[in-house]
Motif scaffolding. Structure first.
Motif: not given
Length: 216
Positions: A105-111, A154-156, A130-135, A113-118
């Motif tokens: 599995p893989y996820v995204v972790g970014s400084n 990681a916890a999620q 990636l939807r549902g795995r973007i933090y 905002p969500h709107r920018k990643m959308e």
């Protein structure tokens, strides 16, 4: 370090999408209009990997005359450019496909905002994968370089930090991984390797080599 890892956490800007050259120009031109003239190299060294609130604080300390709503205004400028111009990092789709084939599995972790990643992940076609795995730093108390975001990701996923792997392109993000106790590979196509090597378990400059580094 566990190879292959049980989870891969990708930073977004500069790792999944080639957004930083575009946003750095926006920041440079905006700050110049507000009395602070910096080169793109200075923008990169001073601000990349942090938050826009952090950019605002630092720029003011350097003499920029910024209005109180500057963060909202600069994001609107950035979003307009990114929606029209941002492209994918070459080779990243093949990396994600290799992880899929290995059932990792893989996820995204970014400084960011969500709107920018959308906007950026949407334009480049990565959003559905990636939807549902973007933090975002919006999801945790403190942004990178604090460990909060990567520990949350990681916890999620239900994975112990030491069994995950972070892929980063900035010293700020690499320090966050270090603070979280998560191994980190540094992508240095656009970053000075000397700034990343002391903070990372390995550095690389082409996405094509990442599957091998991950033990896939």
């Amino acid at each position: 370090m566990t190879l292959p890892p049980d989870l891969v956490i990708f930073d977004c800007d500069g790792v999944l999408v080639d957004s930083e050259p575009l946003t750095n120009v926006v920041i440079r031109d905006n700050l110049a209009r507000h009395g602070l003239e910096l080169s793109l190299e200075e923008i990169l060294e001073t601000f990349v990997g942090g938050t826009m609130a952090g950019v605002m604080q630092e720029a003011r300390a350097m003499g920029a005359q910024l209005p109180d709503d500057w963060v909202d205004c600069i994001y609107e400028e950035m979003f307009a450019v990114l929606a029209q111009e941002v492209e994918i990092i070459p080779g990243i789709v093949e990396v994600l496909e290799a992880l899929d084939q290995a059932s990792i599995p893989y996820v995204v972790g970014s400084n960011g905002p969500h709107r920018k990643m959308e906007i950026t992940l949407g334009r480049t076609g990565l959003i559905e994968r990636l939807r549902g795995r973007i933090y975002s730093r919006e999801d945790v108390p403190k942004p990178k370089p604090a460990p909060d975001l990567y520990l949350h990701a990681a916890a999620q996923a239900g994975v112990a930090p030491g069994r995950a792997m972070v892929i980063e392109d900035s010293p700020t993000g690499a320090r966050a991984a270090q603070a979280a106790g998560i191994p980190c590979f540094g992508y240095v196509a656009e970053t000075d390797p000397a700034r990343m090597t002391p903070l990372c378990d390995a550095v690389f400059d082409r996405m094509q080599v990442l599957p091998g580094l991950l033990g896939l």
